[in-house]
Design an enzyme around this catalytic site. Structure first.
Site, PDB file in Angstrom:
ATOM      1  N   PRO A   2      75.693  18.730  81.550  1.00 40.72           N
ATOM      2  CA  PRO A   2      74.429  18.410  80.874  1.00 40.72           C
ATOM      3  C   PRO A   2      74.474  16.995  80.298  1.00 40.72           C
ATOM      4  O   PRO A   2      75.403  16.643  79.577  1.00 40.72           O
ATOM      5  CB  PRO A   2      74.347  19.449  79.744  1.00 40.72           C
ATOM      6  CG  PRO A   2      75.457  20.416  79.976  1.00 40.72           C
ATOM      7  CD  PRO A   2      76.447  19.771  80.879  1.00 40.72           C
ATOM      8  N   LYS A  59      74.481  13.442  73.710  1.00 45.68           N
ATOM      9  CA  LYS A  59      74.652  14.777  74.276  1.00 45.68           C
ATOM     10  C   LYS A  59      75.037  15.794  73.194  1.00 45.68           C
ATOM     11  O   LYS A  59      75.449  16.908  73.517  1.00 45.68           O
ATOM     12  CB  LYS A  59      75.755  14.759  75.340  1.00 45.68           C
ATOM     13  CG  LYS A  59      75.510  13.768  76.475  1.00 45.68           C
ATOM     14  CD  LYS A  59      76.685  13.790  77.459  1.00 45.68           C
ATOM     15  CE  LYS A  59      76.732  12.545  78.293  1.00 45.68           C
ATOM     16  NZ  LYS A  59      77.974  12.446  79.094  1.00 45.68           N
TER      17      LYS A  59
END
Ligand SMILES: [Zn+2]
Length: 269
Positions: A2, A59
């Site tokens: 991700p 992130k």
């Protein structure tokens, strides 16, 4: 893994599904994800608090709780965080879950278990994330900011983009896509990039990330779909040997600092 767009989509989904959830109990079937903190301490500290807001830096997911504590979650390579109505039907990759007052649960799944969950006093978060660079979707990230950062780096521009100390949230996929869109060879040394190239790169980073946030959000908001979906039309990443969408030359794959990079030798100079 991700990257910023997927992490942003996870945050938006959580804000939609459990914006002010009151957490009644916490379970860590895989205590290693809390290291170096103790999962027992973590569970004790979280239970009884409510979510006040959900934030993201690069992130990193920051869930601000009542009582000035913040849950700091990094999804690692394969993590995901979402609300389930019945925790009894959790998958084998469940690494943690938070029972919420209305009977649902916030579930953290992570097949490779490389993600991390920690708790800190909210006032310590800036210090914990002080190594994280500028947020590329923040208005303060301009072509001039990018130029100032790039001029300090002797690394190839691809490695520069992956270095979270400069710009937060860009990983292997969106770095390759931004360089393709900006028509820049990933091997170019960052400090040698001309002003027009830096302008193109800045515009490409912002455009690629904005579009990816929109498509990741659409995909993650679908009922029953939790990540792993191919939602963003990738122009160059993972297309080794295929003809370039812009000039038709075959896409090449090289390895830079142990990471693969796909690029077009025909139109990325
Ligand atoms: Zn090309």
């Amino acid at each position: 893994m991700p990257e910023l767009p997927e992490v942003e989509a996870v945050c938006r989904r959580l804000r939609r599904d459990a914006p002010l959830a009151a957490i009644v109990a916490v379970h860590f079937p895989r205590p290693a994800i809390c290291v170096p903190q103790s999962h027992k301490t973590l569970a004790r500290k979280i239970a009884g608090r409510s979510i006040e807001s959900i934030d993201r830096r690069g992130k990193h997911i920051l869930i601000h709780l009542s009582g000035s504590a913040t849950l700091h979650i990094h999804l690692g390579m394969t993590g995901d965080l979402y609300v389930v109505s019945d925790i009894r039907f959790r998958p084998a990759s469940a690494r943690a879950w938070f029972d919420i007052e209305d009977g649902r649960a916030i579930l953290y799944t992570d097949p490779r278990a490389l993600g991390r969950i920690h708790i800190h006093p909210t006032s310590d978060i800036d210090r914990h994330l002080s190594h994280i660079g500028i947020e590329p979707l923040d208005p303060s990230f301009t072509a001039a900011t990018l130029a100032a950062l790039a001029h300090t780096s002797r690394s190839p521009v691809k490695a520069f983009l992956l270095d979270q100390r400069h710009i937060a949230g860009i990983g292997n996929i969106y770095a390759a896509e931004a360089l393709f869109q900006a028509r820049i060879d990933p091997r170019r040394i960052s400090s040698s990039l001309s002003r027009p190239r830096l302008h193109r790169l800045h515009a490409a980073i912002v455009d690629v990330l904005r579009r990816a946030v929109e498509s990741a959000t659409l995909a993650y908001m679908q009922p029953g779909r939790f990540g792993e979906a191919e939602w963003f039309p990738l122009a160059v990443y993972g297309r080794e040997g295929e003809p370039c969408l812009r000039c038709g030359r075959p896409i090449k794959r090289i390895v830079q600092s142990g990471r693969s990079t796909c690029y077009c030798p025909g139109c990325q100079k």
